[in-house]
Design a protein around this motif. Sequence first.
Motif, PDB file in Angstrom:
ATOM      1  N   UNK A 191       0.828  -1.207   0.000  1.00 23.10           N
ATOM      2  CA  UNK A 191       0.000   0.000   0.000  1.00 23.10           C
ATOM      3  C   UNK A 191       0.859   1.252   0.000  1.00 23.10           C
ATOM      4  N   UNK A 192       1.887   1.271   0.841  1.00 23.95           N
ATOM      5  CA  UNK A 192       2.781   2.429   0.912  1.00 23.95           C
ATOM      6  C   UNK A 192       3.476   2.653  -0.432  1.00 23.95           C
ATOM      7  N   UNK A 193       3.995   1.592  -1.029  1.00 24.63           N
ATOM      8  CA  UNK A 193       4.665   1.722  -2.330  1.00 24.63           C
ATOM      9  C   UNK A 193       3.718   2.253  -3.397  1.00 24.63           C
ATOM     10  N   UNK A 194       2.496   1.769  -3.390  1.00 25.35           N
ATOM     11  CA  UNK A 194       1.517   2.213  -4.388  1.00 25.35           C
ATOM     12  C   UNK A 194       1.234   3.700  -4.240  1.00 25.35           C
ATOM     13  N   UNK A 195       1.046   4.153  -3.031  1.00 28.55           N
ATOM     14  CA  UNK A 195       0.714   5.561  -2.810  1.00 28.55           C
ATOM     15  C   UNK A 195       1.868   6.487  -3.186  1.00 28.55           C
ATOM     16  N   UNK A 196       3.077   5.958  -3.143  1.00 31.22           N
ATOM     17  CA  UNK A 196       4.244   6.756  -3.545  1.00 31.22           C
ATOM     18  C   UNK A 196       4.618   6.525  -5.007  1.00 31.22           C
ATOM     19  N   UNK A 243       5.499   3.713  -6.609  1.00 36.98           N
ATOM     20  CA  UNK A 243       6.701   2.899  -6.759  1.00 36.98           C
ATOM     21  C   UNK A 243       6.375   1.412  -6.750  1.00 36.98           C
ATOM     22  N   UNK A 244       5.339   1.019  -7.508  1.00 34.73           N
ATOM     23  CA  UNK A 244       4.942  -0.382  -7.458  1.00 34.73           C
ATOM     24  C   UNK A 244       4.364  -0.837  -8.786  1.00 34.73           C
TER      25      UNK A 244
END
Length: 761
Positions: free
Chosen positions: A164-169, A171-172
Motif C-alpha cells: 500500500x505504501x509503495x503504491x501511494x508513492x 513505486x509499485x
Amino acid sequence: MKTFILTACAAVLLFFAAYTAYYRFGVYFDLRPDEPVTTFMKTEGKSILMERDGAYLPFEIRGLNMGVGIPGEWATSYAIDKKTYLRWFRQIQELGANTVRIYTILQDDFYNAFYEYNREQEENGREPLWLIHGVWVNDYMQNSHREAYDGDLLETLLRDCKTTVDILHGQKVLSLGRGLGSGSYRKDVSPWVIGYIIGVEWENTLVVYTNQADGALNSYEGDYLCTTEDATPFEAFLCRAGDGIIAYESTRYKQQRLVAFSNWPTTDPFSYPVAVAYGREKYACVNVEHITSKETFQSGMFASYHVYPYFPDYLEILRRGGELGDEEITRRLGATIRATLEYRQSKLNAPSILDYLREPDYRDYQNRYNTYIAYLRALNRFHSLPVVISEYGVSTGRGMAQEDANTGRNQGHMTEQEQGQAAIDCYRDIMDAGCSGSCLFTWQDEWFKRTWNTMHAVDLDKTPYWSDYQTNEQYFGLLSFDPGAEESVCCVDGSLSEWTRADRVIEHNGMELSMKYDEKFLYFLVKKPGFDPAEDTLYLPIDTTPKTGSTLCQNPAAAFERACDFLVIIQGRENSRVLVQQRYEALRSTYAYDYYTEDPYITPPAKDTPVFTDIYLPLIQRDFLRDPDQAEPSGTKFNTGALRYGCANPESPDFDSLSDFIFSGDYVEIRIPWQLLNFSNPSEMMIHDDYYECYGVENLHIDALYAGVCWDGESQCRIPMAAVPLRGWGKKPTAHERLKQSYYILQDYWRQLDQAEQIGG
C-alpha cells in the motif's frame, strides 16, 4: 559484434532484474539514512491537525467511503475506469466532503485519476480531495480456523501494508493481486494521503481465539509503536501491523501519516451488563488505548469506529434490561448462565460502559431520546485519541434488516429524502459528541452486496447482474444505478407514456392488464373503466412455479384459472399488499422456528393450500431475553408485502423512492421487486423451487409467468390468466447513474454549515 550483443543483453537483463526487484518485490537501499522524516498530518490531544503554510491547523475529516462495485461486475473485478473516477471525485467534492476513504488496494485507474484530479485542483488554486487508505483482511481469513498470528494472516497483512505504501508513492507494479487491484502504480499520490486504517470489522471469534491461543504474545515493542502492560495478544498483533507500516514508510520514503485500526461496537473497548452480553453476544474487546506512540512517530493515531444508529443496539438493550430488573433477568437466564456471562465479562478486563455514560448523554440536539449519540459520547469520553466514525449511514433499499427504536434511522426501508435527513442527523450526533471526523457510508450503490436476512433467498453467485431492492445492503449509496442504459423502461408515476399495446397481457370484461420488466422491477398497468380507488378492490393473481400453487384463495375469497403462487391486492392507498401461498412462503421455510415456533418440515403446508399469507422479512432473530414461560415467537419481522402508494418518478416534486403503486384515472400502475415474487436470479429467470421437496431454497428456471386481473365484484368467478414470456439478460445488465435526493439534501446542509463557519471565522 558478439561482445556488443552480449553486453546489450546483459544490460537489458540487469535492467529488468533491477526493475522487478524494485517495483515488484520492493527491494531498496536506504541512501538517505540521515534525512529527517516529515509529516503534514498529526494529532494533538483529541484534535487532528493538517499543516497549511507552515502552521498546523485543525482539520475535520468529512469523508465518504467508496466501494468498487458497479452493475454487472463484482468488486474484485475492479471495473471502474479512470473517467468514472474523475467524475465521481468532482461530485464528491461538490457535495461538501473533503476526504475519500477506500478499503483496499484498487486498480491503477483509481490512483491515476486521483493524481490527475488533485493536480488540476491545485493548479487552479482549489482545495484537493484527501484520501484515507485501508489495508484489508479478507473474510475467509477471519472466519477460518486461523488466529491472527497465523502466517497467512499476519504476514499477508504486513506485506499488504508495505505494498500500500509503495503504491501511494508511485513505486509499485502489481499483478495477480490475490483479490487486490493490479497495475502499474507510477503516480505519487502521497501528498494527498492523510492516513491509514488498518484492518476490518474484526469478528469477535477471531479476537477471542487469538487471545486464548497466543496468551504469551501480549506485548510488542516497535520503533514507533508499543503496547502497554494491559494489552491483549490481539492488540499486540495490531500494534505490530501499525508499527510495520510506519517503519516502512519512514525508512523508505521519509514520511509519516496518521494511523488507525478498524473497530466497531462488536469489539469495542467496553464490557456490558449480562442482558446486553447475552442478547447481542458481546464477548470481545479491542482497546487501541493499549497501543501507544513513541516520540519517533510524529504523526499520531486516531480511533476509528464503524457505528450505525441501529446496530448493534446495545444501549437500547441496556434500557430494556433495566426495565426488567435484576431478579427478572436472572429468572429468564437462569443462575448458571448468568454466572457464566458475568465470568466472561470479568475476563475481558474492560471498563464498563456505564462508567462513561451520563443521563444527559441520551438527549440530542432535538431533545430526542437517542441511544446513538449516547454511545458516541461514551466512546469519545473513553478515548484520549481523536475519534473518527469512519462508517455511518442508512439504506434506501425497500427491504429492512434492523429498526432503530428511538430515531427511526432504520437499516433499510428509508426514502431518499429520509436518507438525506438521517445522514444529517447522524453527522450532527457525531460532531456534537466531540468526534474529530466521520466518513459516510457510502458513495455508490453496489448490486453485488448481500444481507443476512435475504441471502438465503437469492443466488449469491449472480447478485451483480440484477438490482435486488429487497436487499438493503445494496442501497447505502448517494449515487444510484437505475436500470436502463439511459433511462428506466417505466416510472410508476401515473403517466402512460411508456406503455404500448405490445405490453398488453390480457383483456377481460373491459379490464386490461399490461406488463414489462427490467433489472429491478416487474411493472404492471391495470385499466378498469370507472375505477374508484375508494370503493373498488383489484386482484392480480400471479403464477410462477409449476410445482405448487392454488386455484383458490380463502381470504380474501377469490378463484383463479391457474394454480397461483401470489395475489396482488390493490385496496386503496393504505391496505394494498402482495400475498403469497403459504407453501411458497420463504420466511416459514427458512426461519419457521424463530418466527412461528414450529418446524414446517414435519407437517408442511399442502401444495395446493388455499391459504395465502402476508410476506415478511426477518429482523432480529431472537428477543434479547426471551421469557422461557411463554411460547411466543422470538423473532420480529417486517411486512415487506405491504404496498406503498406514491409517485416513483425521480423528476417529480412528489417523488417517493419507496413507492410501489399509484392511481391515475381509470388506471393503476404498479411495480414489484423481483425477490418479492421469489425470484432468486431474474437475470437468468431463476425462481425458488419447492422448499419442502428440496429442504430449503433451490433454484428453478422458468421461461414464463402467468398473470390475470379482476375486481372484487367478479372475484368469485375464476380469473382468466395469460402467459408472459420471460427472457433474462445474463451477465449484461443495463444501468445509468442518478444522484439520489439525499445527495442534494446533504449538500445543502454542508454548504450552509460551511457558510456559517466562514461568517463566524
